[in-house]
Design an enzyme around this catalytic site. Structure first.
Site, PDB file in Angstrom:
ATOM      1  CD1 TRP A   1      -1.947  -2.232   2.009  1.00 41.83           C
ATOM      2  CD2 TRP A   1      -2.873  -1.468   0.143  1.00 41.83           C
ATOM      3  NE1 TRP A   1      -2.907  -3.141   1.622  1.00 41.83           N
ATOM      4  CE2 TRP A   1      -3.491  -2.689   0.477  1.00 41.83           C
ATOM      5  CE3 TRP A   1      -3.299  -0.791  -1.007  1.00 41.83           C
ATOM      6  CZ2 TRP A   1      -4.507  -3.246  -0.289  1.00 41.83           C
ATOM      7  CZ3 TRP A   1      -4.312  -1.355  -1.773  1.00 41.83           C
ATOM      8  CH2 TRP A   1      -4.912  -2.563  -1.413  1.00 41.83           C
TER       9      TRP A   1
ATOM     10  CG  ASP B   1      -2.404   4.179   5.017  1.00 43.00           C
ATOM     11  OD1 ASP B   1      -3.314   3.969   5.841  1.00 43.00           O
ATOM     12  OD2 ASP B   1      -2.306   3.562   3.938  1.00 43.00           O
TER      13      ASP B   1
ATOM     14  CE  LYS C   1      -7.015  -2.343   6.418  1.00 45.61           C
ATOM     15  NZ  LYS C   1      -7.230  -3.665   5.846  1.00 45.61           N
TER      16      LYS C   1
END
Length: 355
Positions: A99, A166, A190
């Site tokens: 990511w 992030d 999450k």
């Protein structure tokens, strides 16, 4: 039937959050309406978003220098929104996983990217601490926890430039000085809520310095001005976030959850390290407390292990399609007993198949 949910996202949520969310869908606050039917501009929803904003700041110990946004498009949209709003010419990035690499690809469309460290050659199994953030970049971007491979940043650099992070897979899981960050973003599915919403936490004084024209939906300042309802937001996910934040406070806050998360991770890593059938390939100092990746030492036993854990109502243990192996995601809401149950299954597998 007890199910042990190790999914990486969408993932396990606190049971009481699910119960309250279900009730809100049937009848929200005895209004005769479902939460799914109320207007996003109604007093009821404005109270939800106001309280959720307040709880984010309180849980993270942030003041009014920060704005809290509830947007859509996942972390993937943030890969573009961040440089759109913050990059004049050059930004610094860490390449610590899949990511993070995607974020770099998007940033390169807006200017020059200085990659201060890349773990790609060593398959992202460690995160370097030996880098310096240049003083003349527009911002520094990092990914605090790498969901796929299972690494986690334990320390963050001291720098005068805005730190953008992030935190999709470890937000609210450990106590940090959140004031060190200029911007934090995290997809909700999450540790926060259901899929379809992204929290953005931004220090207001880092915005508004760009000369380029920014499309309205991509402009943080416009979202701040409109209180996250420039367009119809994900009402349900924001409400579930509010419930989850209330649950975090009821549990004693981030510091208490951090200790529980460290304990769960320690138990599982200890078993992997001593079990003759499994191995973890991550540098020990960089192991994630949220996503524990591991592999069979003998891949000929894959079918046998898969049959065993699936028979025991364990779900979500398959590794990411780009990595393979196995991954146990042990987020805030995953009970300790589920970790212990997985460990017992791994021990039983060793007794049966270890040579």
């Amino acid at each position: 039937m007890k199910v042990h949910n190790f999914n990486a996202g969408p993932s396990v949520l606190p049971k009481e959050v699910i119960r309250k969310s279900v009730q809100s869908i049937i009848d929200f606050n005895n209004s005769g309406l479902s939460l799914l039917e109320i207007s996003h501009r109604s007093i009821d929803f404005l109270e939800i978003i106001e309280k959720t904003t307040y709880l984010v700041k309180r849980v993270m110990n942030l003041n009014d220098d920060y704005s809290i946004l509830f947007l859509q498009g996942g972390a993937t949209l943030q890969f573009s929104m961040v440089p759109y709003n913050l990059m004049k010419k050059v930004a610094a990035y860490l390449d610590t996983g899949f990511w993070a690499n995607n974020a770099i690809k998007e940033a390169k469309k807006f200017g020059k990217v200085k990659i201060l460290f890349s773990g790609k050659e060593k398959k992202y199994t460690y995160i370097s601490k030996n880098y310096e953030v240049p003083y003349n970049v527009d911002y520094f971007h990092c990914t605090s926890n790498n969901t796929i491979i299972g690494t986690q940043m334990k320390i963050f650099p001291k720098t005068s430039v805005p730190i953008v992070c992030d935190m999709s897979s470890d937000i609210f899981s450990r106590n940090l000085d959140f004031k060190q960050f200029g911007l934090i973003y995290a997809s909700a599915q999450k540790n926060i809520s259901t899929a379809g919403m992204t929290i953005v936490i931004v220090k207001k004084n880092i915005l508004g310095k760009m000369k380029r024209k920014i499309p309205s939906y991509m402009n943080y300042k416009i979202h701040i001005k409109n209180g996250s309802i420039l367009n119809t937001p994900n009402v349900f996910s924001i409400y579930t976030s509010m419930l989850t934040l209330e649950w975090i406070e009821k549990k004693g806050g981030i510091s208490v959850l951090e200790k529980k998360n460290e304990y769960k991770a320690k138990l599982l890593y200890n078993e992997i390290d001593k079990n003759n059938c499994f191995e973890n390939k991550i540098h020990q100092d960089d192991r994630s407390n949220m996503n524990v990746s591991f592999f069979l030492k003998d891949m000929n036993l894959k079918n046998e292990f898969n049959k065993m854990w699936k028979k025991e109502n364990i779900i979500g243990l398959d590794g990411h399609r780009f990595l393979g192996g196995y991954r146990a995601s042990i987020y805030n809401a995953l009970p300790l007993k589920s970790v212990k149950f997985l460990i017992e299954v791994m021990k039983e597998f060793e007794r049966k198949f270890s040579s």
